[in-house]
Scaffold this active site. Sequence first.
Site, short mmCIF file in Angstrom:
data_model
loop_
_atom_site.label_atom_id
_atom_site.label_comp_id
_atom_site.label_asym_id
_atom_site.label_seq_id
_atom_site.Cartn_x
_atom_site.Cartn_y
_atom_site.Cartn_z
N HIS A 1 18.38 -9.80 87.85
CA HIS A 1 19.84 -9.94 87.41
C HIS A 1 20.11 -9.58 85.89
CE1 HIS A 1 23.92 -10.92 87.98
NE2 HIS A 1 24.04 -12.01 87.39
N ASP B 1 19.22 -5.73 91.84
CA ASP B 1 20.12 -7.11 91.41
C ASP B 1 20.51 -7.99 92.73
OD1 ASP B 1 21.98 -8.73 90.49
OD2 ASP B 1 22.34 -7.47 88.76
N SER C 1 27.16 -10.31 84.13
CA SER C 1 27.71 -10.92 85.40
C SER C 1 29.00 -11.33 85.45
CB SER C 1 26.76 -12.29 85.57
OG SER C 1 26.94 -12.80 86.97
#
Length: 520
Positions: A490, A460, A235
């Site tokens: 994710h 995602d 991320s």
Amino acid sequence: MSRFIALRTASLLSASLLLAVGTTACSGDKGGTGLRTSPALTATALPTALTSQKPDWQPCPAPSIAQGGDGKAPGKLPDGTAWECATMKAPLDYARPDGDTIDLAMIRAKAMGGGKRIGSLVFNFGGPGASGVATLPEYDAAQSLRSRYDLVSFDPRGVGNSAGVTCLSDKETDEQRARTHDLTETAEENKRTAAACAKKSGKVLPHVGTESAARDLDLMRQVLGDAKLHYFGISYGTELGGVYAHLFPKKVGRTVLDAVVDPAKDLVQESLGQAKGFQLALDNYLADCAKTPGTCPYRSPEDGHRRIAELLVKTGEQPLPTTSGRELTQEEAVNGIAQMLYSDELWPSLSISLSDAEQGSGDNLLTMADVLSGRDDRGHYSTMQAANTAINCADTKRRPTPQEVAARLPEFRKASPVFGEPAAKGLLSCTGWPVTGKSDTPQVSAPGADPIVVIGNAGDPATPVEGARKMAEELGKGVGVLLTVKGEGHGTYGVNPCATKAVNEHLLHGKVPSDGTVCS
């Protein structure tokens, strides 16, 4: 296994209300505005006292409230290895490396053997704002990598026990989240909150940006005794990894970036992309839900969209009660839904939570919103939201006004009937923040760096797959190696077998997948 990975921006967090206009004059004032500027950093040599540090590794205590701990120290690994913790001193301001220092909290599990040790593998789990010290022991997928690496993570500067940014009290945060805000009210709340941030954490606010964190990574590399940095970013951790590669291309070791932030998008573009990403994930959830009529509360995807919209209108008019005595507002209902779209493993819980909410109970959705906001079941907040704000606002120059956001609301609502308006409100996150930001977008070009494996997941919600493609492109030819996964959620490592195998082959054996590889 916990798969907590936080959002890159505050757009869909109630943290969008934790951002505001600073009111105190500060050093570095330009033109009498009272603003401090995130320093322009140069490659200044660090003192030997910093680069030659020897961490004093000790058994880890329970993570602190600031780190989001639950009061329990991390247990031993299956082979009996204990988690060890230490601190590393880093310059508060890399432009003044001989000046004040801060302590960065670190955690490690030593390599278990079975293969020749490569070095340390450093993890960043995203946010910005996630505590690596609290998260790494829960990231079970990484354990196979201990055959050749010490697993290491840390609280980035401004996070948890690393000079963690603090703003509001727990009570003040609860009160703020219990109110519904229009754009003007959001801006006013932000003014009050930023004043609290400046009062409690003003010294560190100009120095928590991603470039400083990347320089921390290189200092950590030296302190850990590695010639190159072996790194796994997830991320926001992918942006941190990209910035590191740009600053230190010759020090890039075996590196994986999973669930990738788009380095070419500014604040507005990124927030709009997230609104679309979460809407896509909601669409995919409803399509899947309708295939299981025995457990799905909706007759069809269309029925689901209509009833979710009605539920949000209802909570906007009258928040739902919970057994705790707190109420579920419309904004917190959206946050609870968003939290359960991070992984398709949470879709059954989302069905239950939405059904309960239709029947008048806000318990489950508020519990999930609390997870997204860093609130534990005792009512304490970690530094996650405050750090998220501070780091984002040190990075981005954009400071939209309520009037500018109002003009873009139709575009955001069109992108997502559910997530568009909260994402637009998030654009106010840095308006008037007491530290001016560095740039519109990060620099990640890394000519001469070793290959970096960049992974994007088609479904995602938080970091749409286009970001991985752009990161691979901007890292440069021969550096960015793109791997795309046709899946939901994710992050892919430990979830998609094909991607997991490719990552293990790269990190453990130095085998780089073919650029453009697609995993089903």
